[in-house]
Design an enzyme around this catalytic site. Sequence first.
Site, mmCIF file in Angstrom:
data_model
loop_
_atom_site.group_PDB
_atom_site.id
_atom_site.type_symbol
_atom_site.label_atom_id
_atom_site.label_comp_id
_atom_site.label_asym_id
_atom_site.label_seq_id
_atom_site.Cartn_x
_atom_site.Cartn_y
_atom_site.Cartn_z
ATOM 1 N N CYS A 102 0.841 -1.184 0.000
ATOM 2 C CA CYS A 102 0.000 0.000 0.000
ATOM 3 C C CYS A 102 0.879 1.238 0.000
ATOM 4 O O CYS A 102 1.908 1.263 0.684
ATOM 5 C CB CYS A 102 -0.897 -0.035 1.236
ATOM 6 S SG CYS A 102 -2.064 1.324 1.294
ATOM 7 N N HIS A 144 -9.113 -3.399 -3.080
ATOM 8 C CA HIS A 144 -8.185 -2.686 -2.196
ATOM 9 C C HIS A 144 -8.558 -1.194 -2.123
ATOM 10 O O HIS A 144 -8.633 -0.617 -1.031
ATOM 11 C CB HIS A 144 -6.754 -2.881 -2.722
ATOM 12 C CG HIS A 144 -5.680 -2.213 -1.923
ATOM 13 N ND1 HIS A 144 -4.694 -2.912 -1.255
ATOM 14 C CD2 HIS A 144 -5.418 -0.903 -1.681
ATOM 15 C CE1 HIS A 144 -3.885 -2.058 -0.631
ATOM 16 N NE2 HIS A 144 -4.305 -0.820 -0.881
ATOM 17 N N GLU A 145 -8.811 -0.582 -3.279
ATOM 18 C CA GLU A 145 -9.087 0.869 -3.298
ATOM 19 C C GLU A 145 -10.453 1.189 -2.693
ATOM 20 O O GLU A 145 -10.598 2.180 -1.980
ATOM 21 C CB GLU A 145 -8.990 1.422 -4.726
ATOM 22 C CG GLU A 145 -7.618 1.259 -5.385
ATOM 23 C CD GLU A 145 -6.453 1.693 -4.512
ATOM 24 O OE1 GLU A 145 -6.606 2.673 -3.744
ATOM 25 O OE2 GLU A 145 -5.387 1.048 -4.569
ATOM 26 N N HIS A 148 -10.330 1.322 0.953
ATOM 27 C CA HIS A 148 -9.803 2.603 1.456
ATOM 28 C C HIS A 148 -10.923 3.631 1.632
ATOM 29 O O HIS A 148 -10.893 4.427 2.563
ATOM 30 C CB HIS A 148 -8.783 3.193 0.476
ATOM 31 C CG HIS A 148 -7.376 2.731 0.690
ATOM 32 N ND1 HIS A 148 -6.735 2.855 1.899
ATOM 33 C CD2 HIS A 148 -6.473 2.173 -0.154
ATOM 34 C CE1 HIS A 148 -5.498 2.374 1.783
ATOM 35 N NE2 HIS A 148 -5.312 1.950 0.549
HETATM 36 ZN ZN ZN Z 1 -3.650 1.069 -0.268
#
Ligand code: ZN
Length: 178
Positions: A102, A144-145, A148
Site C-alpha cells: 500500500c 483494495h481501493e 480505502h
Molecule cells: Zn492502499
Amino acid sequence: MNVLPRTEFGNPILRKKAKTLTKKEIQSKKIKDLAKQMIYTMRRVQGVGLAAPQVGESVQLAVMEMRKTKTRSVDELKGPIVIINPKIISYSKKKIPGYEGCLSCMSIRGEVPRSESIEVEYINLEGEKIKEKASGLWARIFQHEIDHLNGIVYVDRIEDTKTIMTQKEFEKHFVKKK
Ligand code: ZN
C-alpha cells in the site's frame, strides 16, 4: 505537477468512511485537478491504485492503473481510470490469495485473500455511470481501493499474519530477477 504527499497507516483519515461526491462536485475543477494529480502521483511512486484519503481528501474517489511497476509485471495493461462513489455489487465466492502492499505503508507486504472476480458500479470523471466486471489483479485493485474509501486497509484482511514481510524481503523472494 507535484507528487502529492501521502497519509500513512495510523492517520485517522484512513479509518473514516469517505464522503460521497455530488454531481456538481464531480464537475468541479477541484475534483478534476485532484484526479489528475492522483494519477500523476500513483505513477511516480510506482503504484497501481491510489484512493483520495491517501492524499488527505476524505472523498469517494480513487484512481487505478494496471501497468508494470518495479515489483510487478502484468500481462495486460488497463487504465488509468478514475472511480467515483464506487460500489461492489457482487463478489465471486472463490477467493484467491495474493500479496498486497500500500502506498500508505510502503515498507511492508502481506498476503490477502480477495474475490477472484467482482462486479462494480462507479461514476467516471465525465459523470457517466459505469458497470464493470473485473477479475484477477484488476478485481484485487478495485477491492483494495474501495476498502480505502470505507476506512479499511489491507492489513485488516490478512488472514495469515505469518505472510507479513518487509518490502526488502518481498523483493528477495517474489520479484523475478531480470
Ligand atoms: Zn492502499
